[in-house]
Design a protein around this motif. Sequence first.
Motif, PDB file in Angstrom:
ATOM      1  N   GLY A   1       0.821  -1.210   0.000  1.00 13.58           N
ATOM      2  CA  GLY A   1       0.000   0.000   0.000  1.00 13.58           C
ATOM      3  C   GLY A   1       0.849   1.252   0.000  1.00 13.58           C
ATOM      4  O   GLY A   1       2.077   1.178  -0.134  1.00 13.58           O
ATOM      5  N   ARG A   2       0.175   2.387   0.161  1.00 13.16           N
ATOM      6  CA  ARG A   2       0.865   3.662   0.042  1.00 13.16           C
ATOM      7  C   ARG A   2       1.580   4.059   1.339  1.00 13.16           C
ATOM      8  O   ARG A   2       2.532   4.820   1.308  1.00 13.16           O
ATOM      9  CB  ARG A   2      -0.178   4.729  -0.307  1.00 13.16           C
TER      10      ARG A   2
ATOM     11  N   ILE B   1      -3.152   3.978  -5.632  1.00 13.88           N
ATOM     12  CA  ILE B   1      -2.923   2.915  -4.653  1.00 13.88           C
ATOM     13  C   ILE B   1      -3.500   3.337  -3.300  1.00 13.88           C
ATOM     14  O   ILE B   1      -3.247   4.446  -2.830  1.00 13.88           O
ATOM     15  CB  ILE B   1      -1.418   2.595  -4.551  1.00 13.88           C
ATOM     16  N   SER B   2      -4.276   2.457  -2.697  1.00 12.84           N
ATOM     17  CA  SER B   2      -4.871   2.773  -1.399  1.00 12.84           C
ATOM     18  C   SER B   2      -3.814   2.692  -0.294  1.00 12.84           C
ATOM     19  O   SER B   2      -2.754   2.112  -0.478  1.00 12.84           O
ATOM     20  CB  SER B   2      -6.019   1.810  -1.098  1.00 12.84           C
TER      21      SER B   2
ATOM     22  N   HIS C   1      -3.584  -1.572   0.485  1.00 13.01           N
ATOM     23  CA  HIS C   1      -4.282  -1.945  -0.745  1.00 13.01           C
ATOM     24  C   HIS C   1      -4.549  -3.454  -0.840  1.00 13.01           C
ATOM     25  O   HIS C   1      -5.650  -3.891  -1.146  1.00 13.01           O
ATOM     26  CB  HIS C   1      -3.427  -1.484  -1.931  1.00 13.01           C
TER      27      HIS C   1
ATOM     28  N   ASP D   1      -7.143  -8.631  -2.172  1.00 10.96           N
ATOM     29  CA  ASP D   1      -7.441  -7.200  -2.159  1.00 10.96           C
ATOM     30  C   ASP D   1      -7.998  -6.849  -0.776  1.00 10.96           C
ATOM     31  O   ASP D   1      -8.784  -7.603  -0.211  1.00 10.96           O
ATOM     32  CB  ASP D   1      -8.468  -6.875  -3.242  1.00 10.96           C
TER      33      ASP D   1
ATOM     34  N   SER E   1      -9.572  -2.156  -1.530  1.00 16.24           N
ATOM     35  CA  SER E   1      -8.949  -0.976  -2.125  1.00 16.24           C
ATOM     36  C   SER E   1      -9.939  -0.212  -2.996  1.00 16.24           C
ATOM     37  O   SER E   1     -10.960  -0.759  -3.403  1.00 16.24           O
ATOM     38  CB  SER E   1      -7.762  -1.407  -2.993  1.00 16.24           C
ATOM     39  N   THR E   2      -9.623   1.044  -3.261  1.00 12.73           N
ATOM     40  CA  THR E   2     -10.516   1.856  -4.089  1.00 12.73           C
ATOM     41  C   THR E   2     -10.471   1.425  -5.551  1.00 12.73           C
ATOM     42  O   THR E   2     -11.505   1.312  -6.208  1.00 12.73           O
ATOM     43  CB  THR E   2     -10.106   3.347  -3.990  1.00 12.73           C
TER      44      THR E   2
ATOM     45  N   THR F   1      -7.463  -4.735  -7.329  1.00 14.00           N
ATOM     46  CA  THR F   1      -6.238  -5.492  -7.537  1.00 14.00           C
ATOM     47  C   THR F   1      -6.480  -6.411  -8.731  1.00 14.00           C
ATOM     48  O   THR F   1      -7.510  -7.078  -8.782  1.00 14.00           O
ATOM     49  CB  THR F   1      -5.920  -6.320  -6.271  1.00 14.00           C
TER      50      THR F   1
ATOM     51  N   ILE G   1      -1.612  -2.924  -9.488  1.00 13.61           N
ATOM     52  CA  ILE G   1      -2.145  -2.203  -8.331  1.00 13.61           C
ATOM     53  C   ILE G   1      -1.906  -0.734  -8.627  1.00 13.61           C
ATOM     54  O   ILE G   1      -0.764  -0.277  -8.629  1.00 13.61           O
ATOM     55  CB  ILE G   1      -1.407  -2.639  -7.048  1.00 13.61           C
TER      56      ILE G   1
END
Lengths: 220, 300
Positions: free
Chosen positions: A146-147, A160-161, A164, A178, A181-182, A185, A205
């Motif tokens: 993720g971020r 990227i959430s 994520h 997944d 996530s917004t 994936t 992603i």
Amino acid sequence: MAALTVSTRTPTNFIIFSAHQASALPSVRRMCDSNKKPETVIRDREKVTDLAKTRFTRGSDVPIVPPDEKERVAELLSANECDTVLGVKIKDADPDSEGISMSTMQFSRRGIAGEISISQKAYLEVYGLRPGANGFELGEEEVKIGRTQECKLTLPLGGISRVHARIYFRNEEYYIQDLGSTNGTYVNGIKVVRCVLRNNDRIDIGEAKIVFIEERVRGV
Amino acid sequence: MSTANQPQVTFWGTRGSIPTPGRTTEKFGGNTPCVSVMYKDTLVIIDAGSGIRNCGLELLSEAAAKGQKQLSLHLLLSHTHWDHIQGLPFFGPAYIKGNKLVIYGSPNKEGFLESILSDQMDTQYFPVEMSTFASDLSIEEMPEDAPLQLGDLSIEWQEQIYHPGGSVRFKISAGGKKIIYASDVELDIMFNSNEKTEETEKHAKEYLEFIDGADLLIADGQYSEEEYKTKAHWGHTSVPVLLEVAYRAGVGHLAFFHHDPLHTDKFLNDLWSQYSTKYHTADPPMHIFWAREGLTMPIG
Ligand SMILES: [Zn+2]
Ligand SMILES: [Zn+2]
């Protein structure tokens, strides 16, 4: 998780492994303790490469194994995990085979393989962070992607959430899941909730492109 | 969009005819047909090929993790060819008291569904009989006049005659999405112009209406164009015919299913490479893939 490189395709009388791992194998220790002591133990990569060359060409230009196997051996020898390569050259050599003989081999491939549970080495090649690919080795622990910094694999990229997806290891398989996530994936272009991963699967992603690479050394 | 409120489809077995374990099939999988659809709290399993064994193991481990004591399960059978029922004796939840399992099949089996299923667990073929299933088991016919309602899922079905012994296709509607399972059928007979009759045209129309606008179509596409030449009338569909028909019906995602036992991962990958770009870049696009064991996808 690191692979013990025992090539099951090389001839039975020539085994290549890292010294560190070899010392952990009872059959190698047994062999080293027995009367059939190896004549030479070579820890130098160059020398082992030479040895492999002679073995595979018998000193002439004509390979005694198909070219693809020769390549495979060269590949094994140059593999990064074999920093210290241990070659074993056995006494009472068959003069024909440049010092290595099938008949003097005191430990079998099967014996060695039996001591190894299937050894897997898997990693992710991550594209999008810097030019080229970044390797990320996977072990048995879960890896969140993720971020944010709380993720083991942090990808500060678009789409990227914060957290994520995750990769986890279960029943000797890697799965990606997944985590709501917004943007989703994707595995090989298909949006997934969860998917078992196979060699060369492409994971998308957000702006990151990831390739899952798995190497497996199988027992006999 | 988050996937939590969407129906989810899991492929537990994608292979046709016989399980094909081994190195050359590990990507797309070697287990025979089993697919599950989950929406809100309702789970429907379609077909009981060898893939249902892993489905059962996962259901049990999930239930244990959640401290859930009872499972309420619905199993739809497309037909009773061996590759679609052979996993049933290995379906763990069926053996556990307190679980509820309802098996649905075509009314055209005329009441024989129960004996067909229990016969494969006759002592000559299997160590324990079906009466060992300690779950609350009932075997029912699909209703003929109205859709079957299971929780928030609504299920319609139709007979498919272009398969030896016949089979049934299912349409599952959930959360405004349509998921179709139409395996074991030879669409080439209905849609191949050389063999058109009034009857095939009628069936083709019914088929197109049934799958119209499906978000996901899971369909028999067992043979390559080349293979079909020697396998006409074996009861399975060729890749180009399925592609054309699905695209005509406005299918969103097309999952090729019931892979031939001879088809290796490489072979299936090559088929995907051959056809995917054309449909991906079409307007509107259709996403095609070869169904793969161990994949759970959100629908929507
Ligand atoms: Zn079948
Ligand atoms: Zn069939």
